[in-house]
Design a protein around this motif. Structure first.
Motif: not given
Lengths: 545, 110, 737, 296
Positions: B11-15
C-alpha cells in the motif's frame, strides 16, 4: 576389515608425535608409520579383488558423513591398493631418513608427516569424489609447512609457489567435478558424489562438448600436480627447497595423485573430451620428456637434476595414459609405482649426501665411489633403475608406456584404437637416450672421477683417514641408512624381475578405465577422416590363415 | 495495468516507509563515508540501523506479521551494545591521540 | 710367392663340393622348424642363474671387503659350470635338433583377450636352437677362460675393486646368456641393455680416470641410440605380427612372405639394424668401441672383441627370416658392413696404441660379418664370429699381458723385441698366431671364414663391389696387424714402462702412498731402479695357450667346408632360424679375371694378406725409419696431407658427431633451460602470479588505513551485488510484468 | 515493454532521475561554505526526495485506511531532513541532536505503521539512552567550544567532508539499486494483502487463546482477538517464538557491558613500573614501542 583404520591410524600417530615429548617424536611417528604399513599389508592380503578390478569394500552405506550426497565411502580397486602400498611402504623409510636430517621442531615435523600420510590414505581410499578431493587438497597443507619450515634458502617462495600453483589448478578440477555432479543430480534428482556413479554418468550422458570442458577442467588440476610440461615449474623449486623427506614423498607419492586422478577420474569421466585432447596432451608429454630431459642435462645441482627428471619421467606416464590401450594404461600404472620407488630413493641418496657435505652442487664433488662406496652402489642402482634398465623396475613401465603410445593408431588390431601413433613414441623415445645422458652425467660427476670431497681443503685424501664424516655421521652410510635403501632396492629389483605380479592386478582395472574408449576413439577418428582400417583387415586376414 | 508494487500488496503507506528507509540508509552510508569524526561515523551507522528498522516494521506491516517488530527489538539491542563498546573504544582512542579524526589512526592498515 | 699363391688356390679350388650345392638348393626356401615347448630342459635356467649367483656372491665379497681371490673363484666356477651345462645340452642334442622353448617364469605378460594383438607375451623363457648353442658355447667358454685370465691379471686390484670387476663379468655373462637364449625380443632387449650395463661398469672400471668415465658413458649412450632402434623395431613387429616371441614370429614371417606388407613392415629390419649397428659398433655408431679400450684388457677381450659386439650379428642372424623378406635391408647391412670394415681398417693403420689398433680391427672384422649377413651367408658370418672370437680374444689377451708386464705401456713405438724378453715368449708367439689368423693367412681359421663371406659377395653381381672392398680391406688388415707384431715382438729388445695408474677401491690402500701419484699400481714395481717387466704367470699363459689351440681348431670346420663336407658350424646354422642363409653360393662360371668367385677370392685374398705382411715387414721391421719417412713425405705434400691426418684423427668422426649432435644439444639445452626458467617460470607463471598483486596495487589507495576507504569498498561491493541481483530480476520478470 | 529491458528503457527511469536529483542536492549541501549554494542544494535534495516518493506512490497500490499516507510523507520528510543534517552539520553535537529528530520521525512512522510498542521503545532506548551517551561522549571529547573564527566548536575534520563526490556517487548507485529492489523484491513474496490479513487474524485469535485473562472485560459480541494489542503480540513473539534469540540478545548486552567496563578500566593510565608490578613482572625488560606506552 575396514580400511578406515588406515586413515585413523596416521592421524593418531600425528597426534602422538605432535603432542608427545620432542625426543620421542621421531620414534612415535616411525612406529606409527610402520603400523600403518603393517595394516596396509594386512588389508592388501585380505583384499579379495586383486584379479577382478572391482572395488572393495563395495558397500553403498553412507556412514557418518552422508549429507549432500557426500558419502564416507572408502575402498578401492587393485590400482588404489598398489598406490596405497607404495605410500605406506615409502613413509616409514622416509621418516627414518629424516632422523638425523631434522633436528629442530621435530614434533611438528613428524606430526605433519603423519598427517600427510593420513591425507594420502584418504585420497587413495575414497570412492567419493568430495572425499577424494578433501584428501587430495589436504596434502598441500602438511607439504606447505614441511617445505616452508624445514626447507632450504628459498623455502618460503618455494612453498608459496607450490601451494598456490597446485591449488589454482585444483579449483578448476573441483569446478569440473561439481559440474558433472550437478548434471547428474539434475538427471537423477539427488546429489551423489560417488566416483563410480559420476564416471558412469559422465561418460554416458554428457555431450561431447561438455566432456571436452569437463576434461579440461579436471586436467587443469591433475596436470599441474603430475606435472605436465608447461605447468611444471613449481616442481623443481619445491623439490630443490624441500627437506629430503619432503622431496621423497613429493616425488614418490604426491605426484602420483595427479596421474591417479587422470587415471581414475579424468579419463573415465569424460572419455570424449579425453579423446579430443589426447593429441594435445600427447604433444605435451613428448615435450615434457624431451625438453625437461635436456634441461636436466645442464643442471649443476644434483637435486634439481633429479627434480627435472621427475617431470621427464612423468611425461612417459602421461603418454601411456593417453594411449587409450591396455599396454599404455598398465605401463603408466607400473611407471607410477616404479617412479615412486626409484626417484624417491634417489632423493634419499642425495639427501644422505647433503647431510654429509651440505652441498648439492655436482661440481663441488667427484669420485665419491672411493669415499662412500656403499652410498655409491645404491646411487648407481637407483640411477640405473631410473634410466630404465631392463631387469630393474623403471624399464617395464617406460617400455610399455612408449609401446602403448606406439600402437595407439587409428587402425591397429589390438581392439583399442588410439589417436597418437608411432611418431609420438619414436620422438618420445629419444627421451630414453637423453635420460641415459643426464643420469649418467650425474653418476659421472658425483660417483665416478677423481676423488674430490666438498669441504676438504687441499688434500683430497685427508678424509680417508677418519671414520667420521660431517655432522656426526659416518663417512659412508650408517646401518640405518643402509636399512632404508635396501628395501627400496629390493623392491626395484623384484618388480624388474617379476613385473607380472603387478601387470596381472592392473589388467582388469585398466580394462575398466578403458571401457568407453574404443567407441569414442573410433568416432573421433572417423570425424577426422582416419577411417581406413587397412591394417586391421590385412592382419585379420593373416590371423585367419 | 496494475502498478507493480500494488501487485505485491504494497500500500501507499508502506511504500513511503520503504522509500524513507532506502533514503535513510543511503544518507547514512554517505555520512559514514564523508564524515571524519569517529563518533559521527558511528552515528551514521546508527542511521543505517534506523533505516533497517523502518524497513523491518514496514514489511512486517505489509505482511501483517509481528516478526518485523520483534527483529527491531534485537536491532535495538545490538545498537545499544555497539554504542557502549564503540564509544568506549572511541574514548580510548581519543585519549591516545587527542583527536576524534579517524585519519589519525590511518597507519594501522599494515 | 705368386706361384705359391696360385698353387694354393689351385689346391683349394679343386673340390668346391657338389654336396654343398645340393644342400644349398634345398635350403633356399626351407621352412623354419617350429619350436616345441620342452619343460624338461628347465635346468637350462641354471645357465642364467649361475652368473646371477656369482654376481651376488661378488657383491657380497665387495660388501664384506674380501681381500683374496674368492670373487674370481666364484666367477670362474659359475661360468665354467654354465659352459659345462651348455656343452651337455649340445652333446645331448647334437647340431641338428629342432628348436625348443623352455619357459622359466612369466615376465612382461598380460593380455586383453589372448592370441596375437590381444596379448603381450614376453616371458623369461629360452629359445634354444643350434644358433643359440653355437653362440652360447663360445660365450660361456671364452667367458670362463677370460675370467680365469683376469683372476691373475686383476690381482693388483684385490679387494672391493677385484670383486667389482668379477661382478661386472658375471652380470655380463648373465645378460649375454639372456640375450642369446631369449625366446622373445623383449628378453633379448633385456640382455641387450644388460650387456650395455656390464660394458658401462667395466669400461668405467678405473673410474678415477676421467677418460674411462667418459668412455663408459659414451658407450652406454651410443648403445642407447641403437637400443631405441631396437625398441622401435620391437614395437613395429608387435604392431605388424602381434607377437614378439621368436617361435610365433618365424611362422608369421613365413606367412608374411606370401602376404602383402605395409610400408612400416619394410621399416622393421632397418630399426633392428640400428640396434645391431649400435651394439656391434658399425658405421654410424662405431666410435664408442675404441674408447671402450679404457677398460681392463680382459674386458676388452671378452666383451669388446669376442662376445658382446657380436650380439648385433646374432640379432640379424636370428631375424634372418625377416631380413630375407627385405632385400634392400640386406643390401644395406652388407654395404654398411663393408664400408665400416674399410673405414676402421684405415684408422687402425695409423694408431699407435696396440689396443686401439685391435679395437679398430674388431670393428673392421665386425664389418666383414655384417657384410656376410648382407650378402646372404649367415653361415659365413657366424663362422667368422666364431673364429674371430678366438683370435681376437687371443690378441687382446696378449696385448693385456704386455700391458700388465710393462706397467700399462701400450704404445707400439716404445716396445720392441718382446719375443726375446724373458717370460714373454709365449705371449709373443701366441700373438703371432693371432696376427696371422686376423690377417687371414692361408689355412688359418680367419682365412676360411673370411673366404666364405667374400666368395658369397663375389658370386652375386649385386655385391661384387663389396667383395672387392673386402679384399682391399684384407690387405690393410694384414698390414696393420703385422705392423703391431713386427714393432712389438720383433726387432731389437727395447722398452719403456708405462705410467699405469689403476684405480683402487681400497681406501686403506691409498691412505699411505698417494703422494707419489700412481706408482703403487703394482706394489712390487721397483720404481727407483731399473724397470723390470713383470712376466705373465701360469693363469695367463695357460689361457693364452688354450685359446690359441681353440683358434687353431676353429679352422677345422673351414677345411671341411672347403672340401664340401658337412661341417658342424654350417649344420648348426642351417638348423636354426638362419637356415635360408646357411650355405654359400658356389658360382662356378668366371666372374672376373677369368676366375670363379672361389678362386678369385683365394688368389686375391692370399695376395692381399701376403702383400700387407710384406709391406709391414719392410717398413716396420727391416727399415723402421721408413714408416716415419713415409708419413713425413705424405704430410709434407699438400695434396696427400689429408690422408695421414685424417687417419690418425679417426676421420674426425668424433668431432663430427660433437659438432652435429652434442654441441647443438648442449646449446639447445641451455636455451631450453633459460626458456624454462625465465619464460615459462619467470614470465608466464610468476607473471600470472603478479596479476593479483598488480590488481591489488591498483586498489591499494582504497586500503590506506582510512576507515572510509574500507567502508566505501564494502558499500561498493554491496551496491554491485544489489545492482546485479536487481538487474537479473528486471531482466527475468520485467518483460512479463 | 521490451522483453529484454536495458538500462535506458527500464521502468525505473523516473526513479533513477529522482535519485540523481536528490544526490545532486545532497552533494551541494555537503560542500562547505557558500550558504546560498547549500540552501539551494537543500531545496533540490528535498525536491528529489519528493520525486522519489511521488514515483514510488505511482507504483504503489491503493491507500490503506489504517495508514495515513500524508502523515507518512510528512514524517518521512522530517526524517530525511534530520538525517541530512546529521551528515552535513559541522558541529557534532548538533548532528547528534538532529539524529534525535530522525529517531523521532522514525518513531512516528512506527506509530503510523501500527507498531506502537516499538515506537516508544525507540524513543526511550535510542533518543533516551543511546543518543544521550553519544552526546555525553561528544561533549567529553570537545573541550574547545569556540575558536576565533567563529565556527563554534567545529574542528577541521568536522567541517570538511571526505571525498563527498565519490560518496554521493556511491550513494546514488545504492539508492538506484535499492529502488529496483523495492520495486521488484516483493514479487518474490507474491502474496496478496488479503492472505496477510487473514493470517493476522488467525494469529491474533491464537494469541487471544493463550491470554485468556485479557479477554474478560470485553463487551458482548466483540471478537476477543480484536483486543490483542501490539505489545502483546510482540511480547508473545519474543517469548514464544524467539526465546533463544532473546536469551542471546541478553548475552550480547551482557558481553557489551563487560566490554565497556574493561575498556573503561584501561583508561586508568599507569606508569610503566606500576604496570610491571601489576603484571607480576617487576624485573623483566619489556620491549614496548614508544607509542604503545599510552598517551599520558
Amino acid at each position: 576389515m575396514n580400511p578406515l583404520g588406515l586413515i585413523v591410524l596416521p592421524v593418531i600417530g600425528a597426534a602422538a608425535a605432535a603432542l608427545g615429548p620432542a625426543r620421542w617424536a621421531k620414534w612415535t611417528a616411525f612406529v606409527a608409520s610402520l603400523a600403518v604399513f603393517a595394516l596396509s599389508v594386512v588389508v592388501a592380503v585380505q583384499f579379495p579383488e586383486w584379479r577382478t578390478g572391482n572395488y572393495w569394500p563395495n558397500t553403498n552405506e553412507g556412514g557418518a558423513l552422508k549429507a549432500f550426497g557426500v558419502n564416507m565411502l572408502l575402498g578401492g580397486d587393485s590400482v588404489n591398493m598398489l598406490l596405497l602400498l607404495l605410500t605406506t611402504f615409502m613413509m616409514p623409510l622416509t621418516l627414518a631418513g629424516s632422523f638425523t636430517a631434522v633436528t629442530e621442531r621435530e614434533r611438528e615435523y613428524y606430526g605433519w608427516f603423519m598427517l600427510l600420510e593420513a591425507a594420502l590414505m584418504l585420497a587413495f581410499l575414497s570412492r567419493d569424489l568430495i572425499l577424494f578431493f578433501v584428501g587430495y587438497e589436504f596434502t598441500l597443507v602438511p607439504m606447505y609447512f614441511l617445505i616452508s619450515i624445514w626447507g632450504g634458502q628459498q623455502r618460503r617462495a618455494a612453498a608459496i609457489k607450490f601451494f598456490i600453483f597446485t591449488f589454482m589448478g585444483s579449483i578448476f578440477t573441483l569446478a569440473a567435478a561439481i559440474y558433472v555432479a550437478a548434471r547428474a543430480a539434475d538427471a537423477s534428482g539427488a546429489w551423489d558424489f560417488s566416483i563410480a556413479g559420476l564416471t558412469k554418468f559422465g561418460s554416458e550422458s554428457l555431450s561431447n562438448r561438455e566432456q571436452f570442458w569437463v576434461f579440461l577442467g579436471l586436467m587443469a588440476g591433475f596436470a599441474i600436480k603430475t606435472p605436465v610440461f608447461p605447468v611444471h615449474t613449481w616442481l623443481p623449486l619445491a623439490h630443490d627447497q624441500a627437506p629430503t623427506g619432503g622431496s621423497v614423498i613429493l616425488a614418490a607419492v604426491l605426484l602420483k595423485l595427479g596421474t591417479y586422478g587422470v587415471y581414475r577420474l579424468a579419463l573415465p569421466m569424460a572419455p570424449a573430451g579425453a579423446v579430443e585432447l589426447a593429441t594435445f596432451f600427447g604433444v605435451l608429454g613428448v615435450l615434457a620428456i624431451l625438453v625437461t630431459a635436456m634441461v636436466c642435462w645442464v643442471q649443476t645441482d644434483a637435486k634439481k637434476l633429479i627434480a627435472y627428471s621427475s617431470v621427464s619421467h612423468m611425461g612417459f606416464v602421461v603418454m601411456g595414459l593417453f594411449a587409450f590401450n591396455p599396454i599404455g594404461m598398465q605401463g603408466s600404472v607400473m611407471y607410477m609405482v616404479c617412479h615412486g620407488l626409484s626417484t624417491g630413493a634417489l632423493f634419499l641418496c642425495i639427501g644422505m649426501m647433503y647431510e654429509r657435505f651440505h652441498t648439492k652442487e655436482m661440481d663441488a664433488m667427484s669420485g665419491l665411489a672411493r669415499h662412500m662406496p656403499i652410498w655409491s652402489t645404491f646411487m648407481v642402482i637407483f640411477t640405473l633403475a631410473s634410466v630404465g634398465l631392463p631387469g630393474l623396475n623403471g624399464f617395464v613401465g617406460e617400455f610399455l608406456c612408449l609401446m602403448g603410445t606406439f600402437v595407439a593408431e587409428h587402425d591397429q588390431p589390438a581392439g583399442y584404437p588410439g589417436v597418437m601413433g608411432p611418431w609420438f613414441a619414436v620422438v618420445a623415445g629419444v627421451g630414453l637416450i637423453l635420460g641415459a645422458m643426464y643420469l649418467l652425467l650425474l653418476l659421472g660427476k658425483i660417483v665416478w672421477g677423481p676423488l674430490k670431497v666438498p669441504g676438504a681443503h687441499d688434500d683430497p685424501h685427508e678424509h680417508a683417514h677418519g671414520d667420521k664424516g660431517h655432522g656426526g655421521l659416518p663417512r659412508d652410510l650408517s646401518f640405518r641408512e643402509i636399512a632404508i635403501l635396501v628395501p627400496i632396492a629390493a623392491a626395484c629389483l623384484g618388480i624388474g624381475v617379476y613385473p607380472k605380479i603387478m601387470l596381472d592386478v592392473t589388467e582388469p582395472s585398466a580394462a575398466n578405465a578403458l571401457v568407453a574408449f574404443p567407441e569414442k576413439v573410433n568416432a573421433w577418428n572417423a570425424a577426422h577422416g582416419k577411417t581406413a582400417p587397412a591394417k586391421v583387415a590385412l592382419q585379420a586376414q593373416e590371423v585367419s590363415r | 495495468m496494475t502498478p507493480l508494487l500494488a501487485q505485491a500488496g504494497l500500500t501507499q503507506g508502506v511504500t513511503v516507509a520503504l522509500v524513507l528507509s532506502a533514503a535513510l540508509f543511503t544518507i547514512g552510508l554517505i555520512g559514514f563515508l564523508v564524515r571524519r569524526n569517529m563518533i559521527l561515523m558511528f552515528l551514521c551507522t546508527e542511521l543505517m540501523l534506523q533505516a533497517a528498522s523502518i524497513a523491518f516494521i514496514a514489511f512486517g506491516r505489509m505482511r501483517e506479521d509481528t516478526g518485523g517488530q520483534t527483529f527491531v527489538i534485537f536491532i535495538l539491542t545490538v545498537a545499544a551494545a555497539e554504542a557502549a563498546l564503540a564509544l568506549g573504544l572511541v574514548v580510548l582512542l581519543y585519549r591516545r591521540r587527542e583527536t576524534l579524526s579517524a585519519e589519525a589512526w590511518q597507519e594501522l592498515h599494515e | 710367392m705368386t706361384f705359391a699363391a696360385s698353387m694354393l688356390a689351385h689346391s683349394l679350388t679343386l673340390a668346391p663340393g657338389g654336396g654343398g650345392d645340393a644342400a644349398h638348393a634345398s635350403l633356399a626356401d626351407a621352412p623354419i622348424v617350429a619350436a616345441t615347448a620342452d619343460p624338461s630342459l628347465a635346468w637350462m635356467g641354471w645357465v642364467l642363474a649361475l652368473p646371477a649367483i656369482s654376481a651376488v656372491l661378488c657383491a657380497l665379497c665387495a660388501a664384506f671387503r674380501v681381500k683374496n681371490k674368492l670373487p674370481a673363484i666364484c666367477t670362474v666356477l659359475a661360468l665354467g659350470s654354465a659352459f659345462a651345462l651348455v656343452l651337455k645340452l649340445y652333446l645331448a642334442r647334437g647340431p641338428g635338433a629342432a628348436p625348443v622353448t623352455v619357459h622359466l617364469w612369466d615376465w612382461m605378460n598380460f593380455g586383453w583377450g589372448g592370441g596375437p594383438w590381444k596379448s603381450f607375451q614376453a616371458d623369461v623363457s629360452l629359445y634354444i636352437d643350434s644358433l643359440t648353442l653355437l653362440w652360447m658355447l663360445f660365450v660361456t667358454g671364452l667367458g670362463t677362460l677370460i675370467a680365469l685370465y683376469a683372476s691373475e691379471y686383476m690381482e693388483a686390484e684385490r679387494g672391493p675393486g677385484y670383486a667389482r670387476f668379477f661382478f661386472g663379468v658375471s652380470v655380463f655373462l648373465l645378460a649375454m646368456s639372456a640375450l642369446v637364449m631369449a625366446d622373445n625380443l623383449v628378453l633379448l632387449y633385456f640382455g641387450w641393455e644388460g650387456v650395455g650395463l656390464a660394458s658401462y661398469l667395466l669400461i668405467g672400471f678405473y673410474y678415477r680416470k676421467p677418460s674411462a668415465v667418459a668412455a663408459a658413458k659414451k658407450a652406454f649412450i651410443m648403445n642407447r641410440v641403437g637400443d631405441l632402434g631396437l625398441a622401435v623395431g620391437i614395437w613395429l613387429i608387435w604392431v605388424n605380427y602381434g607377437t614378439v616371441e621368436f617361435g610365433a614370429l618365424f611362422q608369421a614371417f613365413d606367412d608374411a612372405a606370401r602376404g602383402v606388407g605395409g610400408w612400416d613392415r619394410s621399416l622393421i629390419p632397418f630399426c633392428l639394424m640400428l640396434g645391431a649397428f649400435g651394439k656391434s659398433a658399425q658405421l654410424p655408431l662405431f666410435t664408442w668401441l675404441p674408447d671402450a679400450m679404457e677398460g681392463p684388457t680382459p674386458v676388452s677381450a671378452l666383451i669388446h672383441a669376442a662376445t658382446m659386439v657380436t650380439a648385433g650379428v646374432y640379432l640379424i642372424a636370428r631375424m634372418q627370416p625377416l631380413f630375407s623378406l627385405h632385400p634392400d635391408a640386406m643390401a644395406t647391412v652388407g654395404w654398411i658392413g663393408a664400408l665400416t670394415a674399410l673405414l676402421a681398417a684405415t684408422i687402425g693403420m695409423a694408431q699407435y696404441d696396440i689396443k686401439r689398433v685391435f679395437a679398430y680391427s674388431t670393428i673392421s672384422q665386425l664389418g666383414y660379418m655384417f657384410m656376410g649377413l648382407g650378402v646372404g651367408t649367415a653361415f659365413g658370418a657366424a663362422y667368422h664370429v666364431f673364429t674371430h672370437a678366438f683370435f681376437k680374444a687371443l690378441l687382446f689377451l696378449t696385448a693385456g699381458a704386455v700391458m700388465h708386464g710393462f706397467a700399462g705401456q701400450l704404445d707400439l713405438r716404445h716396445l720392441s723385441g718382446l719375443r726375446r724378453v724373458p717370460g714373454f715368449r709365449i705371449v709373443s708367439w701366441t700373438m703371432l698366431i693371432g696376427c696371422l689368423w686376423l690377417s687371414a693367412f692361408p689355412y688359418s681359421a680367419g682365412f676360411f671364414s673370411k673366404d666364405l663371406i667374400l666368395v658369397q659377395a663375389m658370386s652375386s653381381p649385386r655385391f661384387q663391389m663389396l667383395g672387392w672392398i673386402g679384399l682391399g680391406t684384407a690387405a690393410l688388415t694384414a698390414y696393420y696387424t703385422f705392423r703391431v707384431w713386427f714393432r712389438v715382438c720383433a726387432g731389437p729388445v727395447a722398452y719403456a714402462p708405462g705410467d699405469e695408474d689403476h684405480g683402487h677401491d681400497d681406501p686403506a690402500h691409498d691412505a699411505h702412498g698417494h703422494a707419489a701419484h700412481g706408482d703403487d699400481a703394482h706394489g712390487h714395481d721397483d720404481h727407483g731402479g731399473a724397470f723390470h717387466p713383470h712376466a705373465p704367470r701360469l693363469a695367463i699363459n695357460s689361457v693364452l695357450l688354450l685359446i690359441c689351440a681353440g683358434a687353431i681348431l676353429a679352422g677345422v670346420p673351414g677345411i671341411q667346408a672347403l672340401r664340401g663336407e658337412q661341417n658342424w658350424v654350417q649344420e648348426m646354422v642351417s638348423n636354426s632360424s638362419a637356415v635360408r642363409a646357411a650355405g654359400v653360393d658356389h658360382v662356378t662360371e668366371p666372374v672376373a679375371f677369368g676366375m670363379d668367385p672361389h678362386k678369385l677370392v683365394t688368389v686375391f685374398g692370399t695376395g692381399a694378406c701376403l702383400g700387407g705382411i710384406a709391406i709391414a715387414l719392410w717398413i716396420h721391421l727391416l727399415d723402421r725409419r721408413m714408416a716415419d719417412r713415409l708419413r713425413t713425405a705424405l704430410l709434407s705434400n699438400g695434396l696427400t696431407r689429408w690422408l695421414p691426418t685424417s687417419m690418425e684423427n679417426k676421420w674426425y668422426v668424433d668431432e663430427l658427431y660433437h659438432a652435429l649432435f652434442r654441441l647443438p644439444a648442449w646449446v639447445t639445452s641451455h636455451l631450453l633451460h633459460f626458456f624454462d626458467r625465465h619464460f615459462i617460470d619467470g614470465l608466464l607463471v610468476n607473471g600470472l602470479g603478479r596479476v593479483p598483486v598488480a590488481m591489488g596495487r591498483l586498489f591499494q589507495p582504497l586500503y590506506n588505513g582510512a576507515l572510509q576507504g574500507y567502508a566505501g569498498t564494502m558499500a561498493g561491493g554491496l551496491v554491485l551485488v544489489l545492482a546485479w541481483v536487481a538487474w537479473k530480476w528486471l531482466g527475468a520478470t520485467g518483460g512479463a510484468a | 515493454m521490451s522483453p529484454t529491458p536495458t538500462f535506458m528503457n527500464a521502468p525505473l527511469m523516473p526513479w533513477y532521475i529522482a535519485a540523481a536529483i536528490g544526490a545532486a542536492g545532497l552533494l551541494m549541501v555537503l560542500r562547505p561554505g557558500r550558504a546560498a549554494m547549500r540552501r539551494a542544494g537543500a531545496v533540490i535534495g528535498l525536491a528529489g526526495f519528493g520525486l522519489l516518493l511521488a514515483e514510488s506512490l505511482k507504483l504503489a497500490g491503493p491507500a490503506d485506511q489504517s495508514i495515513s499516507t500524508p502523515f507518512m510523507m510528512a514524517f518521512a520528510a522530517v526524517g530525511v531532513i534530520g538525517a541530512v543534517r546529521v551528515v552535513t552539520h559541522p558541529r557534532p553535537v548538533f548532528a547528534a541532536i538532529y539524529f534525535i529528530l530522525t529517531v523521532l520521525a522514525a518513531a512516528a512512522t512506527f506509530l503510523v505503521l501500527d507498531a506502537e510498542f516499538l515506537a516508544f521503545a525507540l524513543i526511550i532506548v535510542y533518543a533516551g539512552a543511546i543518543l544521550i551517551t553519544y552526546l555525553f561522549v561528544l561533549m567529553l571529547a570537545h573541550q574547545s567550544p569556540e575558536d576565533e573564527i567563529g565556527h563554534i566548536g567545529a574542528e577541521d575534520y568536522d567541517r570538511v567532508p571526505r571525498e563527498p563526490f565519490v560518496a554521493v556517487l556511491l550513494g546514488f548507485f545504492l539508492l538506484a539499486s535499492l529502488g529496483s529492489a523495492i520495486e521488484r523484491g516483493p514479487e518474490l513474496a507474491r502474496e496478496n494483502a488479503a492472505a496477510a490479513t487473514a493470517r493476522l487474524a488467525e494469529r491474533k485469535a491464537e494469541a487471544a487463546k493463550s491470554m485468556p485473562r485479557l479477554t474478560v472485560a470485553l463487551p458482548e459480541g466483540s471478537n476477543p482477538s480484536d483486543a490483542v494489542s501490539n505489545v502483546q503480540m510482540v511480547g508473545l513473539d519474543l517469548v514464544a517464538k524467539y526465546p533463544a534469540s532473546l536469551e542471546l540478545a541478553g548475552v550480547v548486552l551482557l558481553m557489551a557491558m563487560f566490554g565497556a567496563v574493561v575498556l573503561a578500566r584501561r583508561q586508568i593510565e599507569l606508569g610503566e613500573d606500576e604496570r610491571r608490578k601489576a603484571a607480576g613482572m617487576g624485573g623483566m625488560v619489556l620491549d614496548v614501542p614508544e607509542h604503545e606506552r599510552g598517551g599520558a
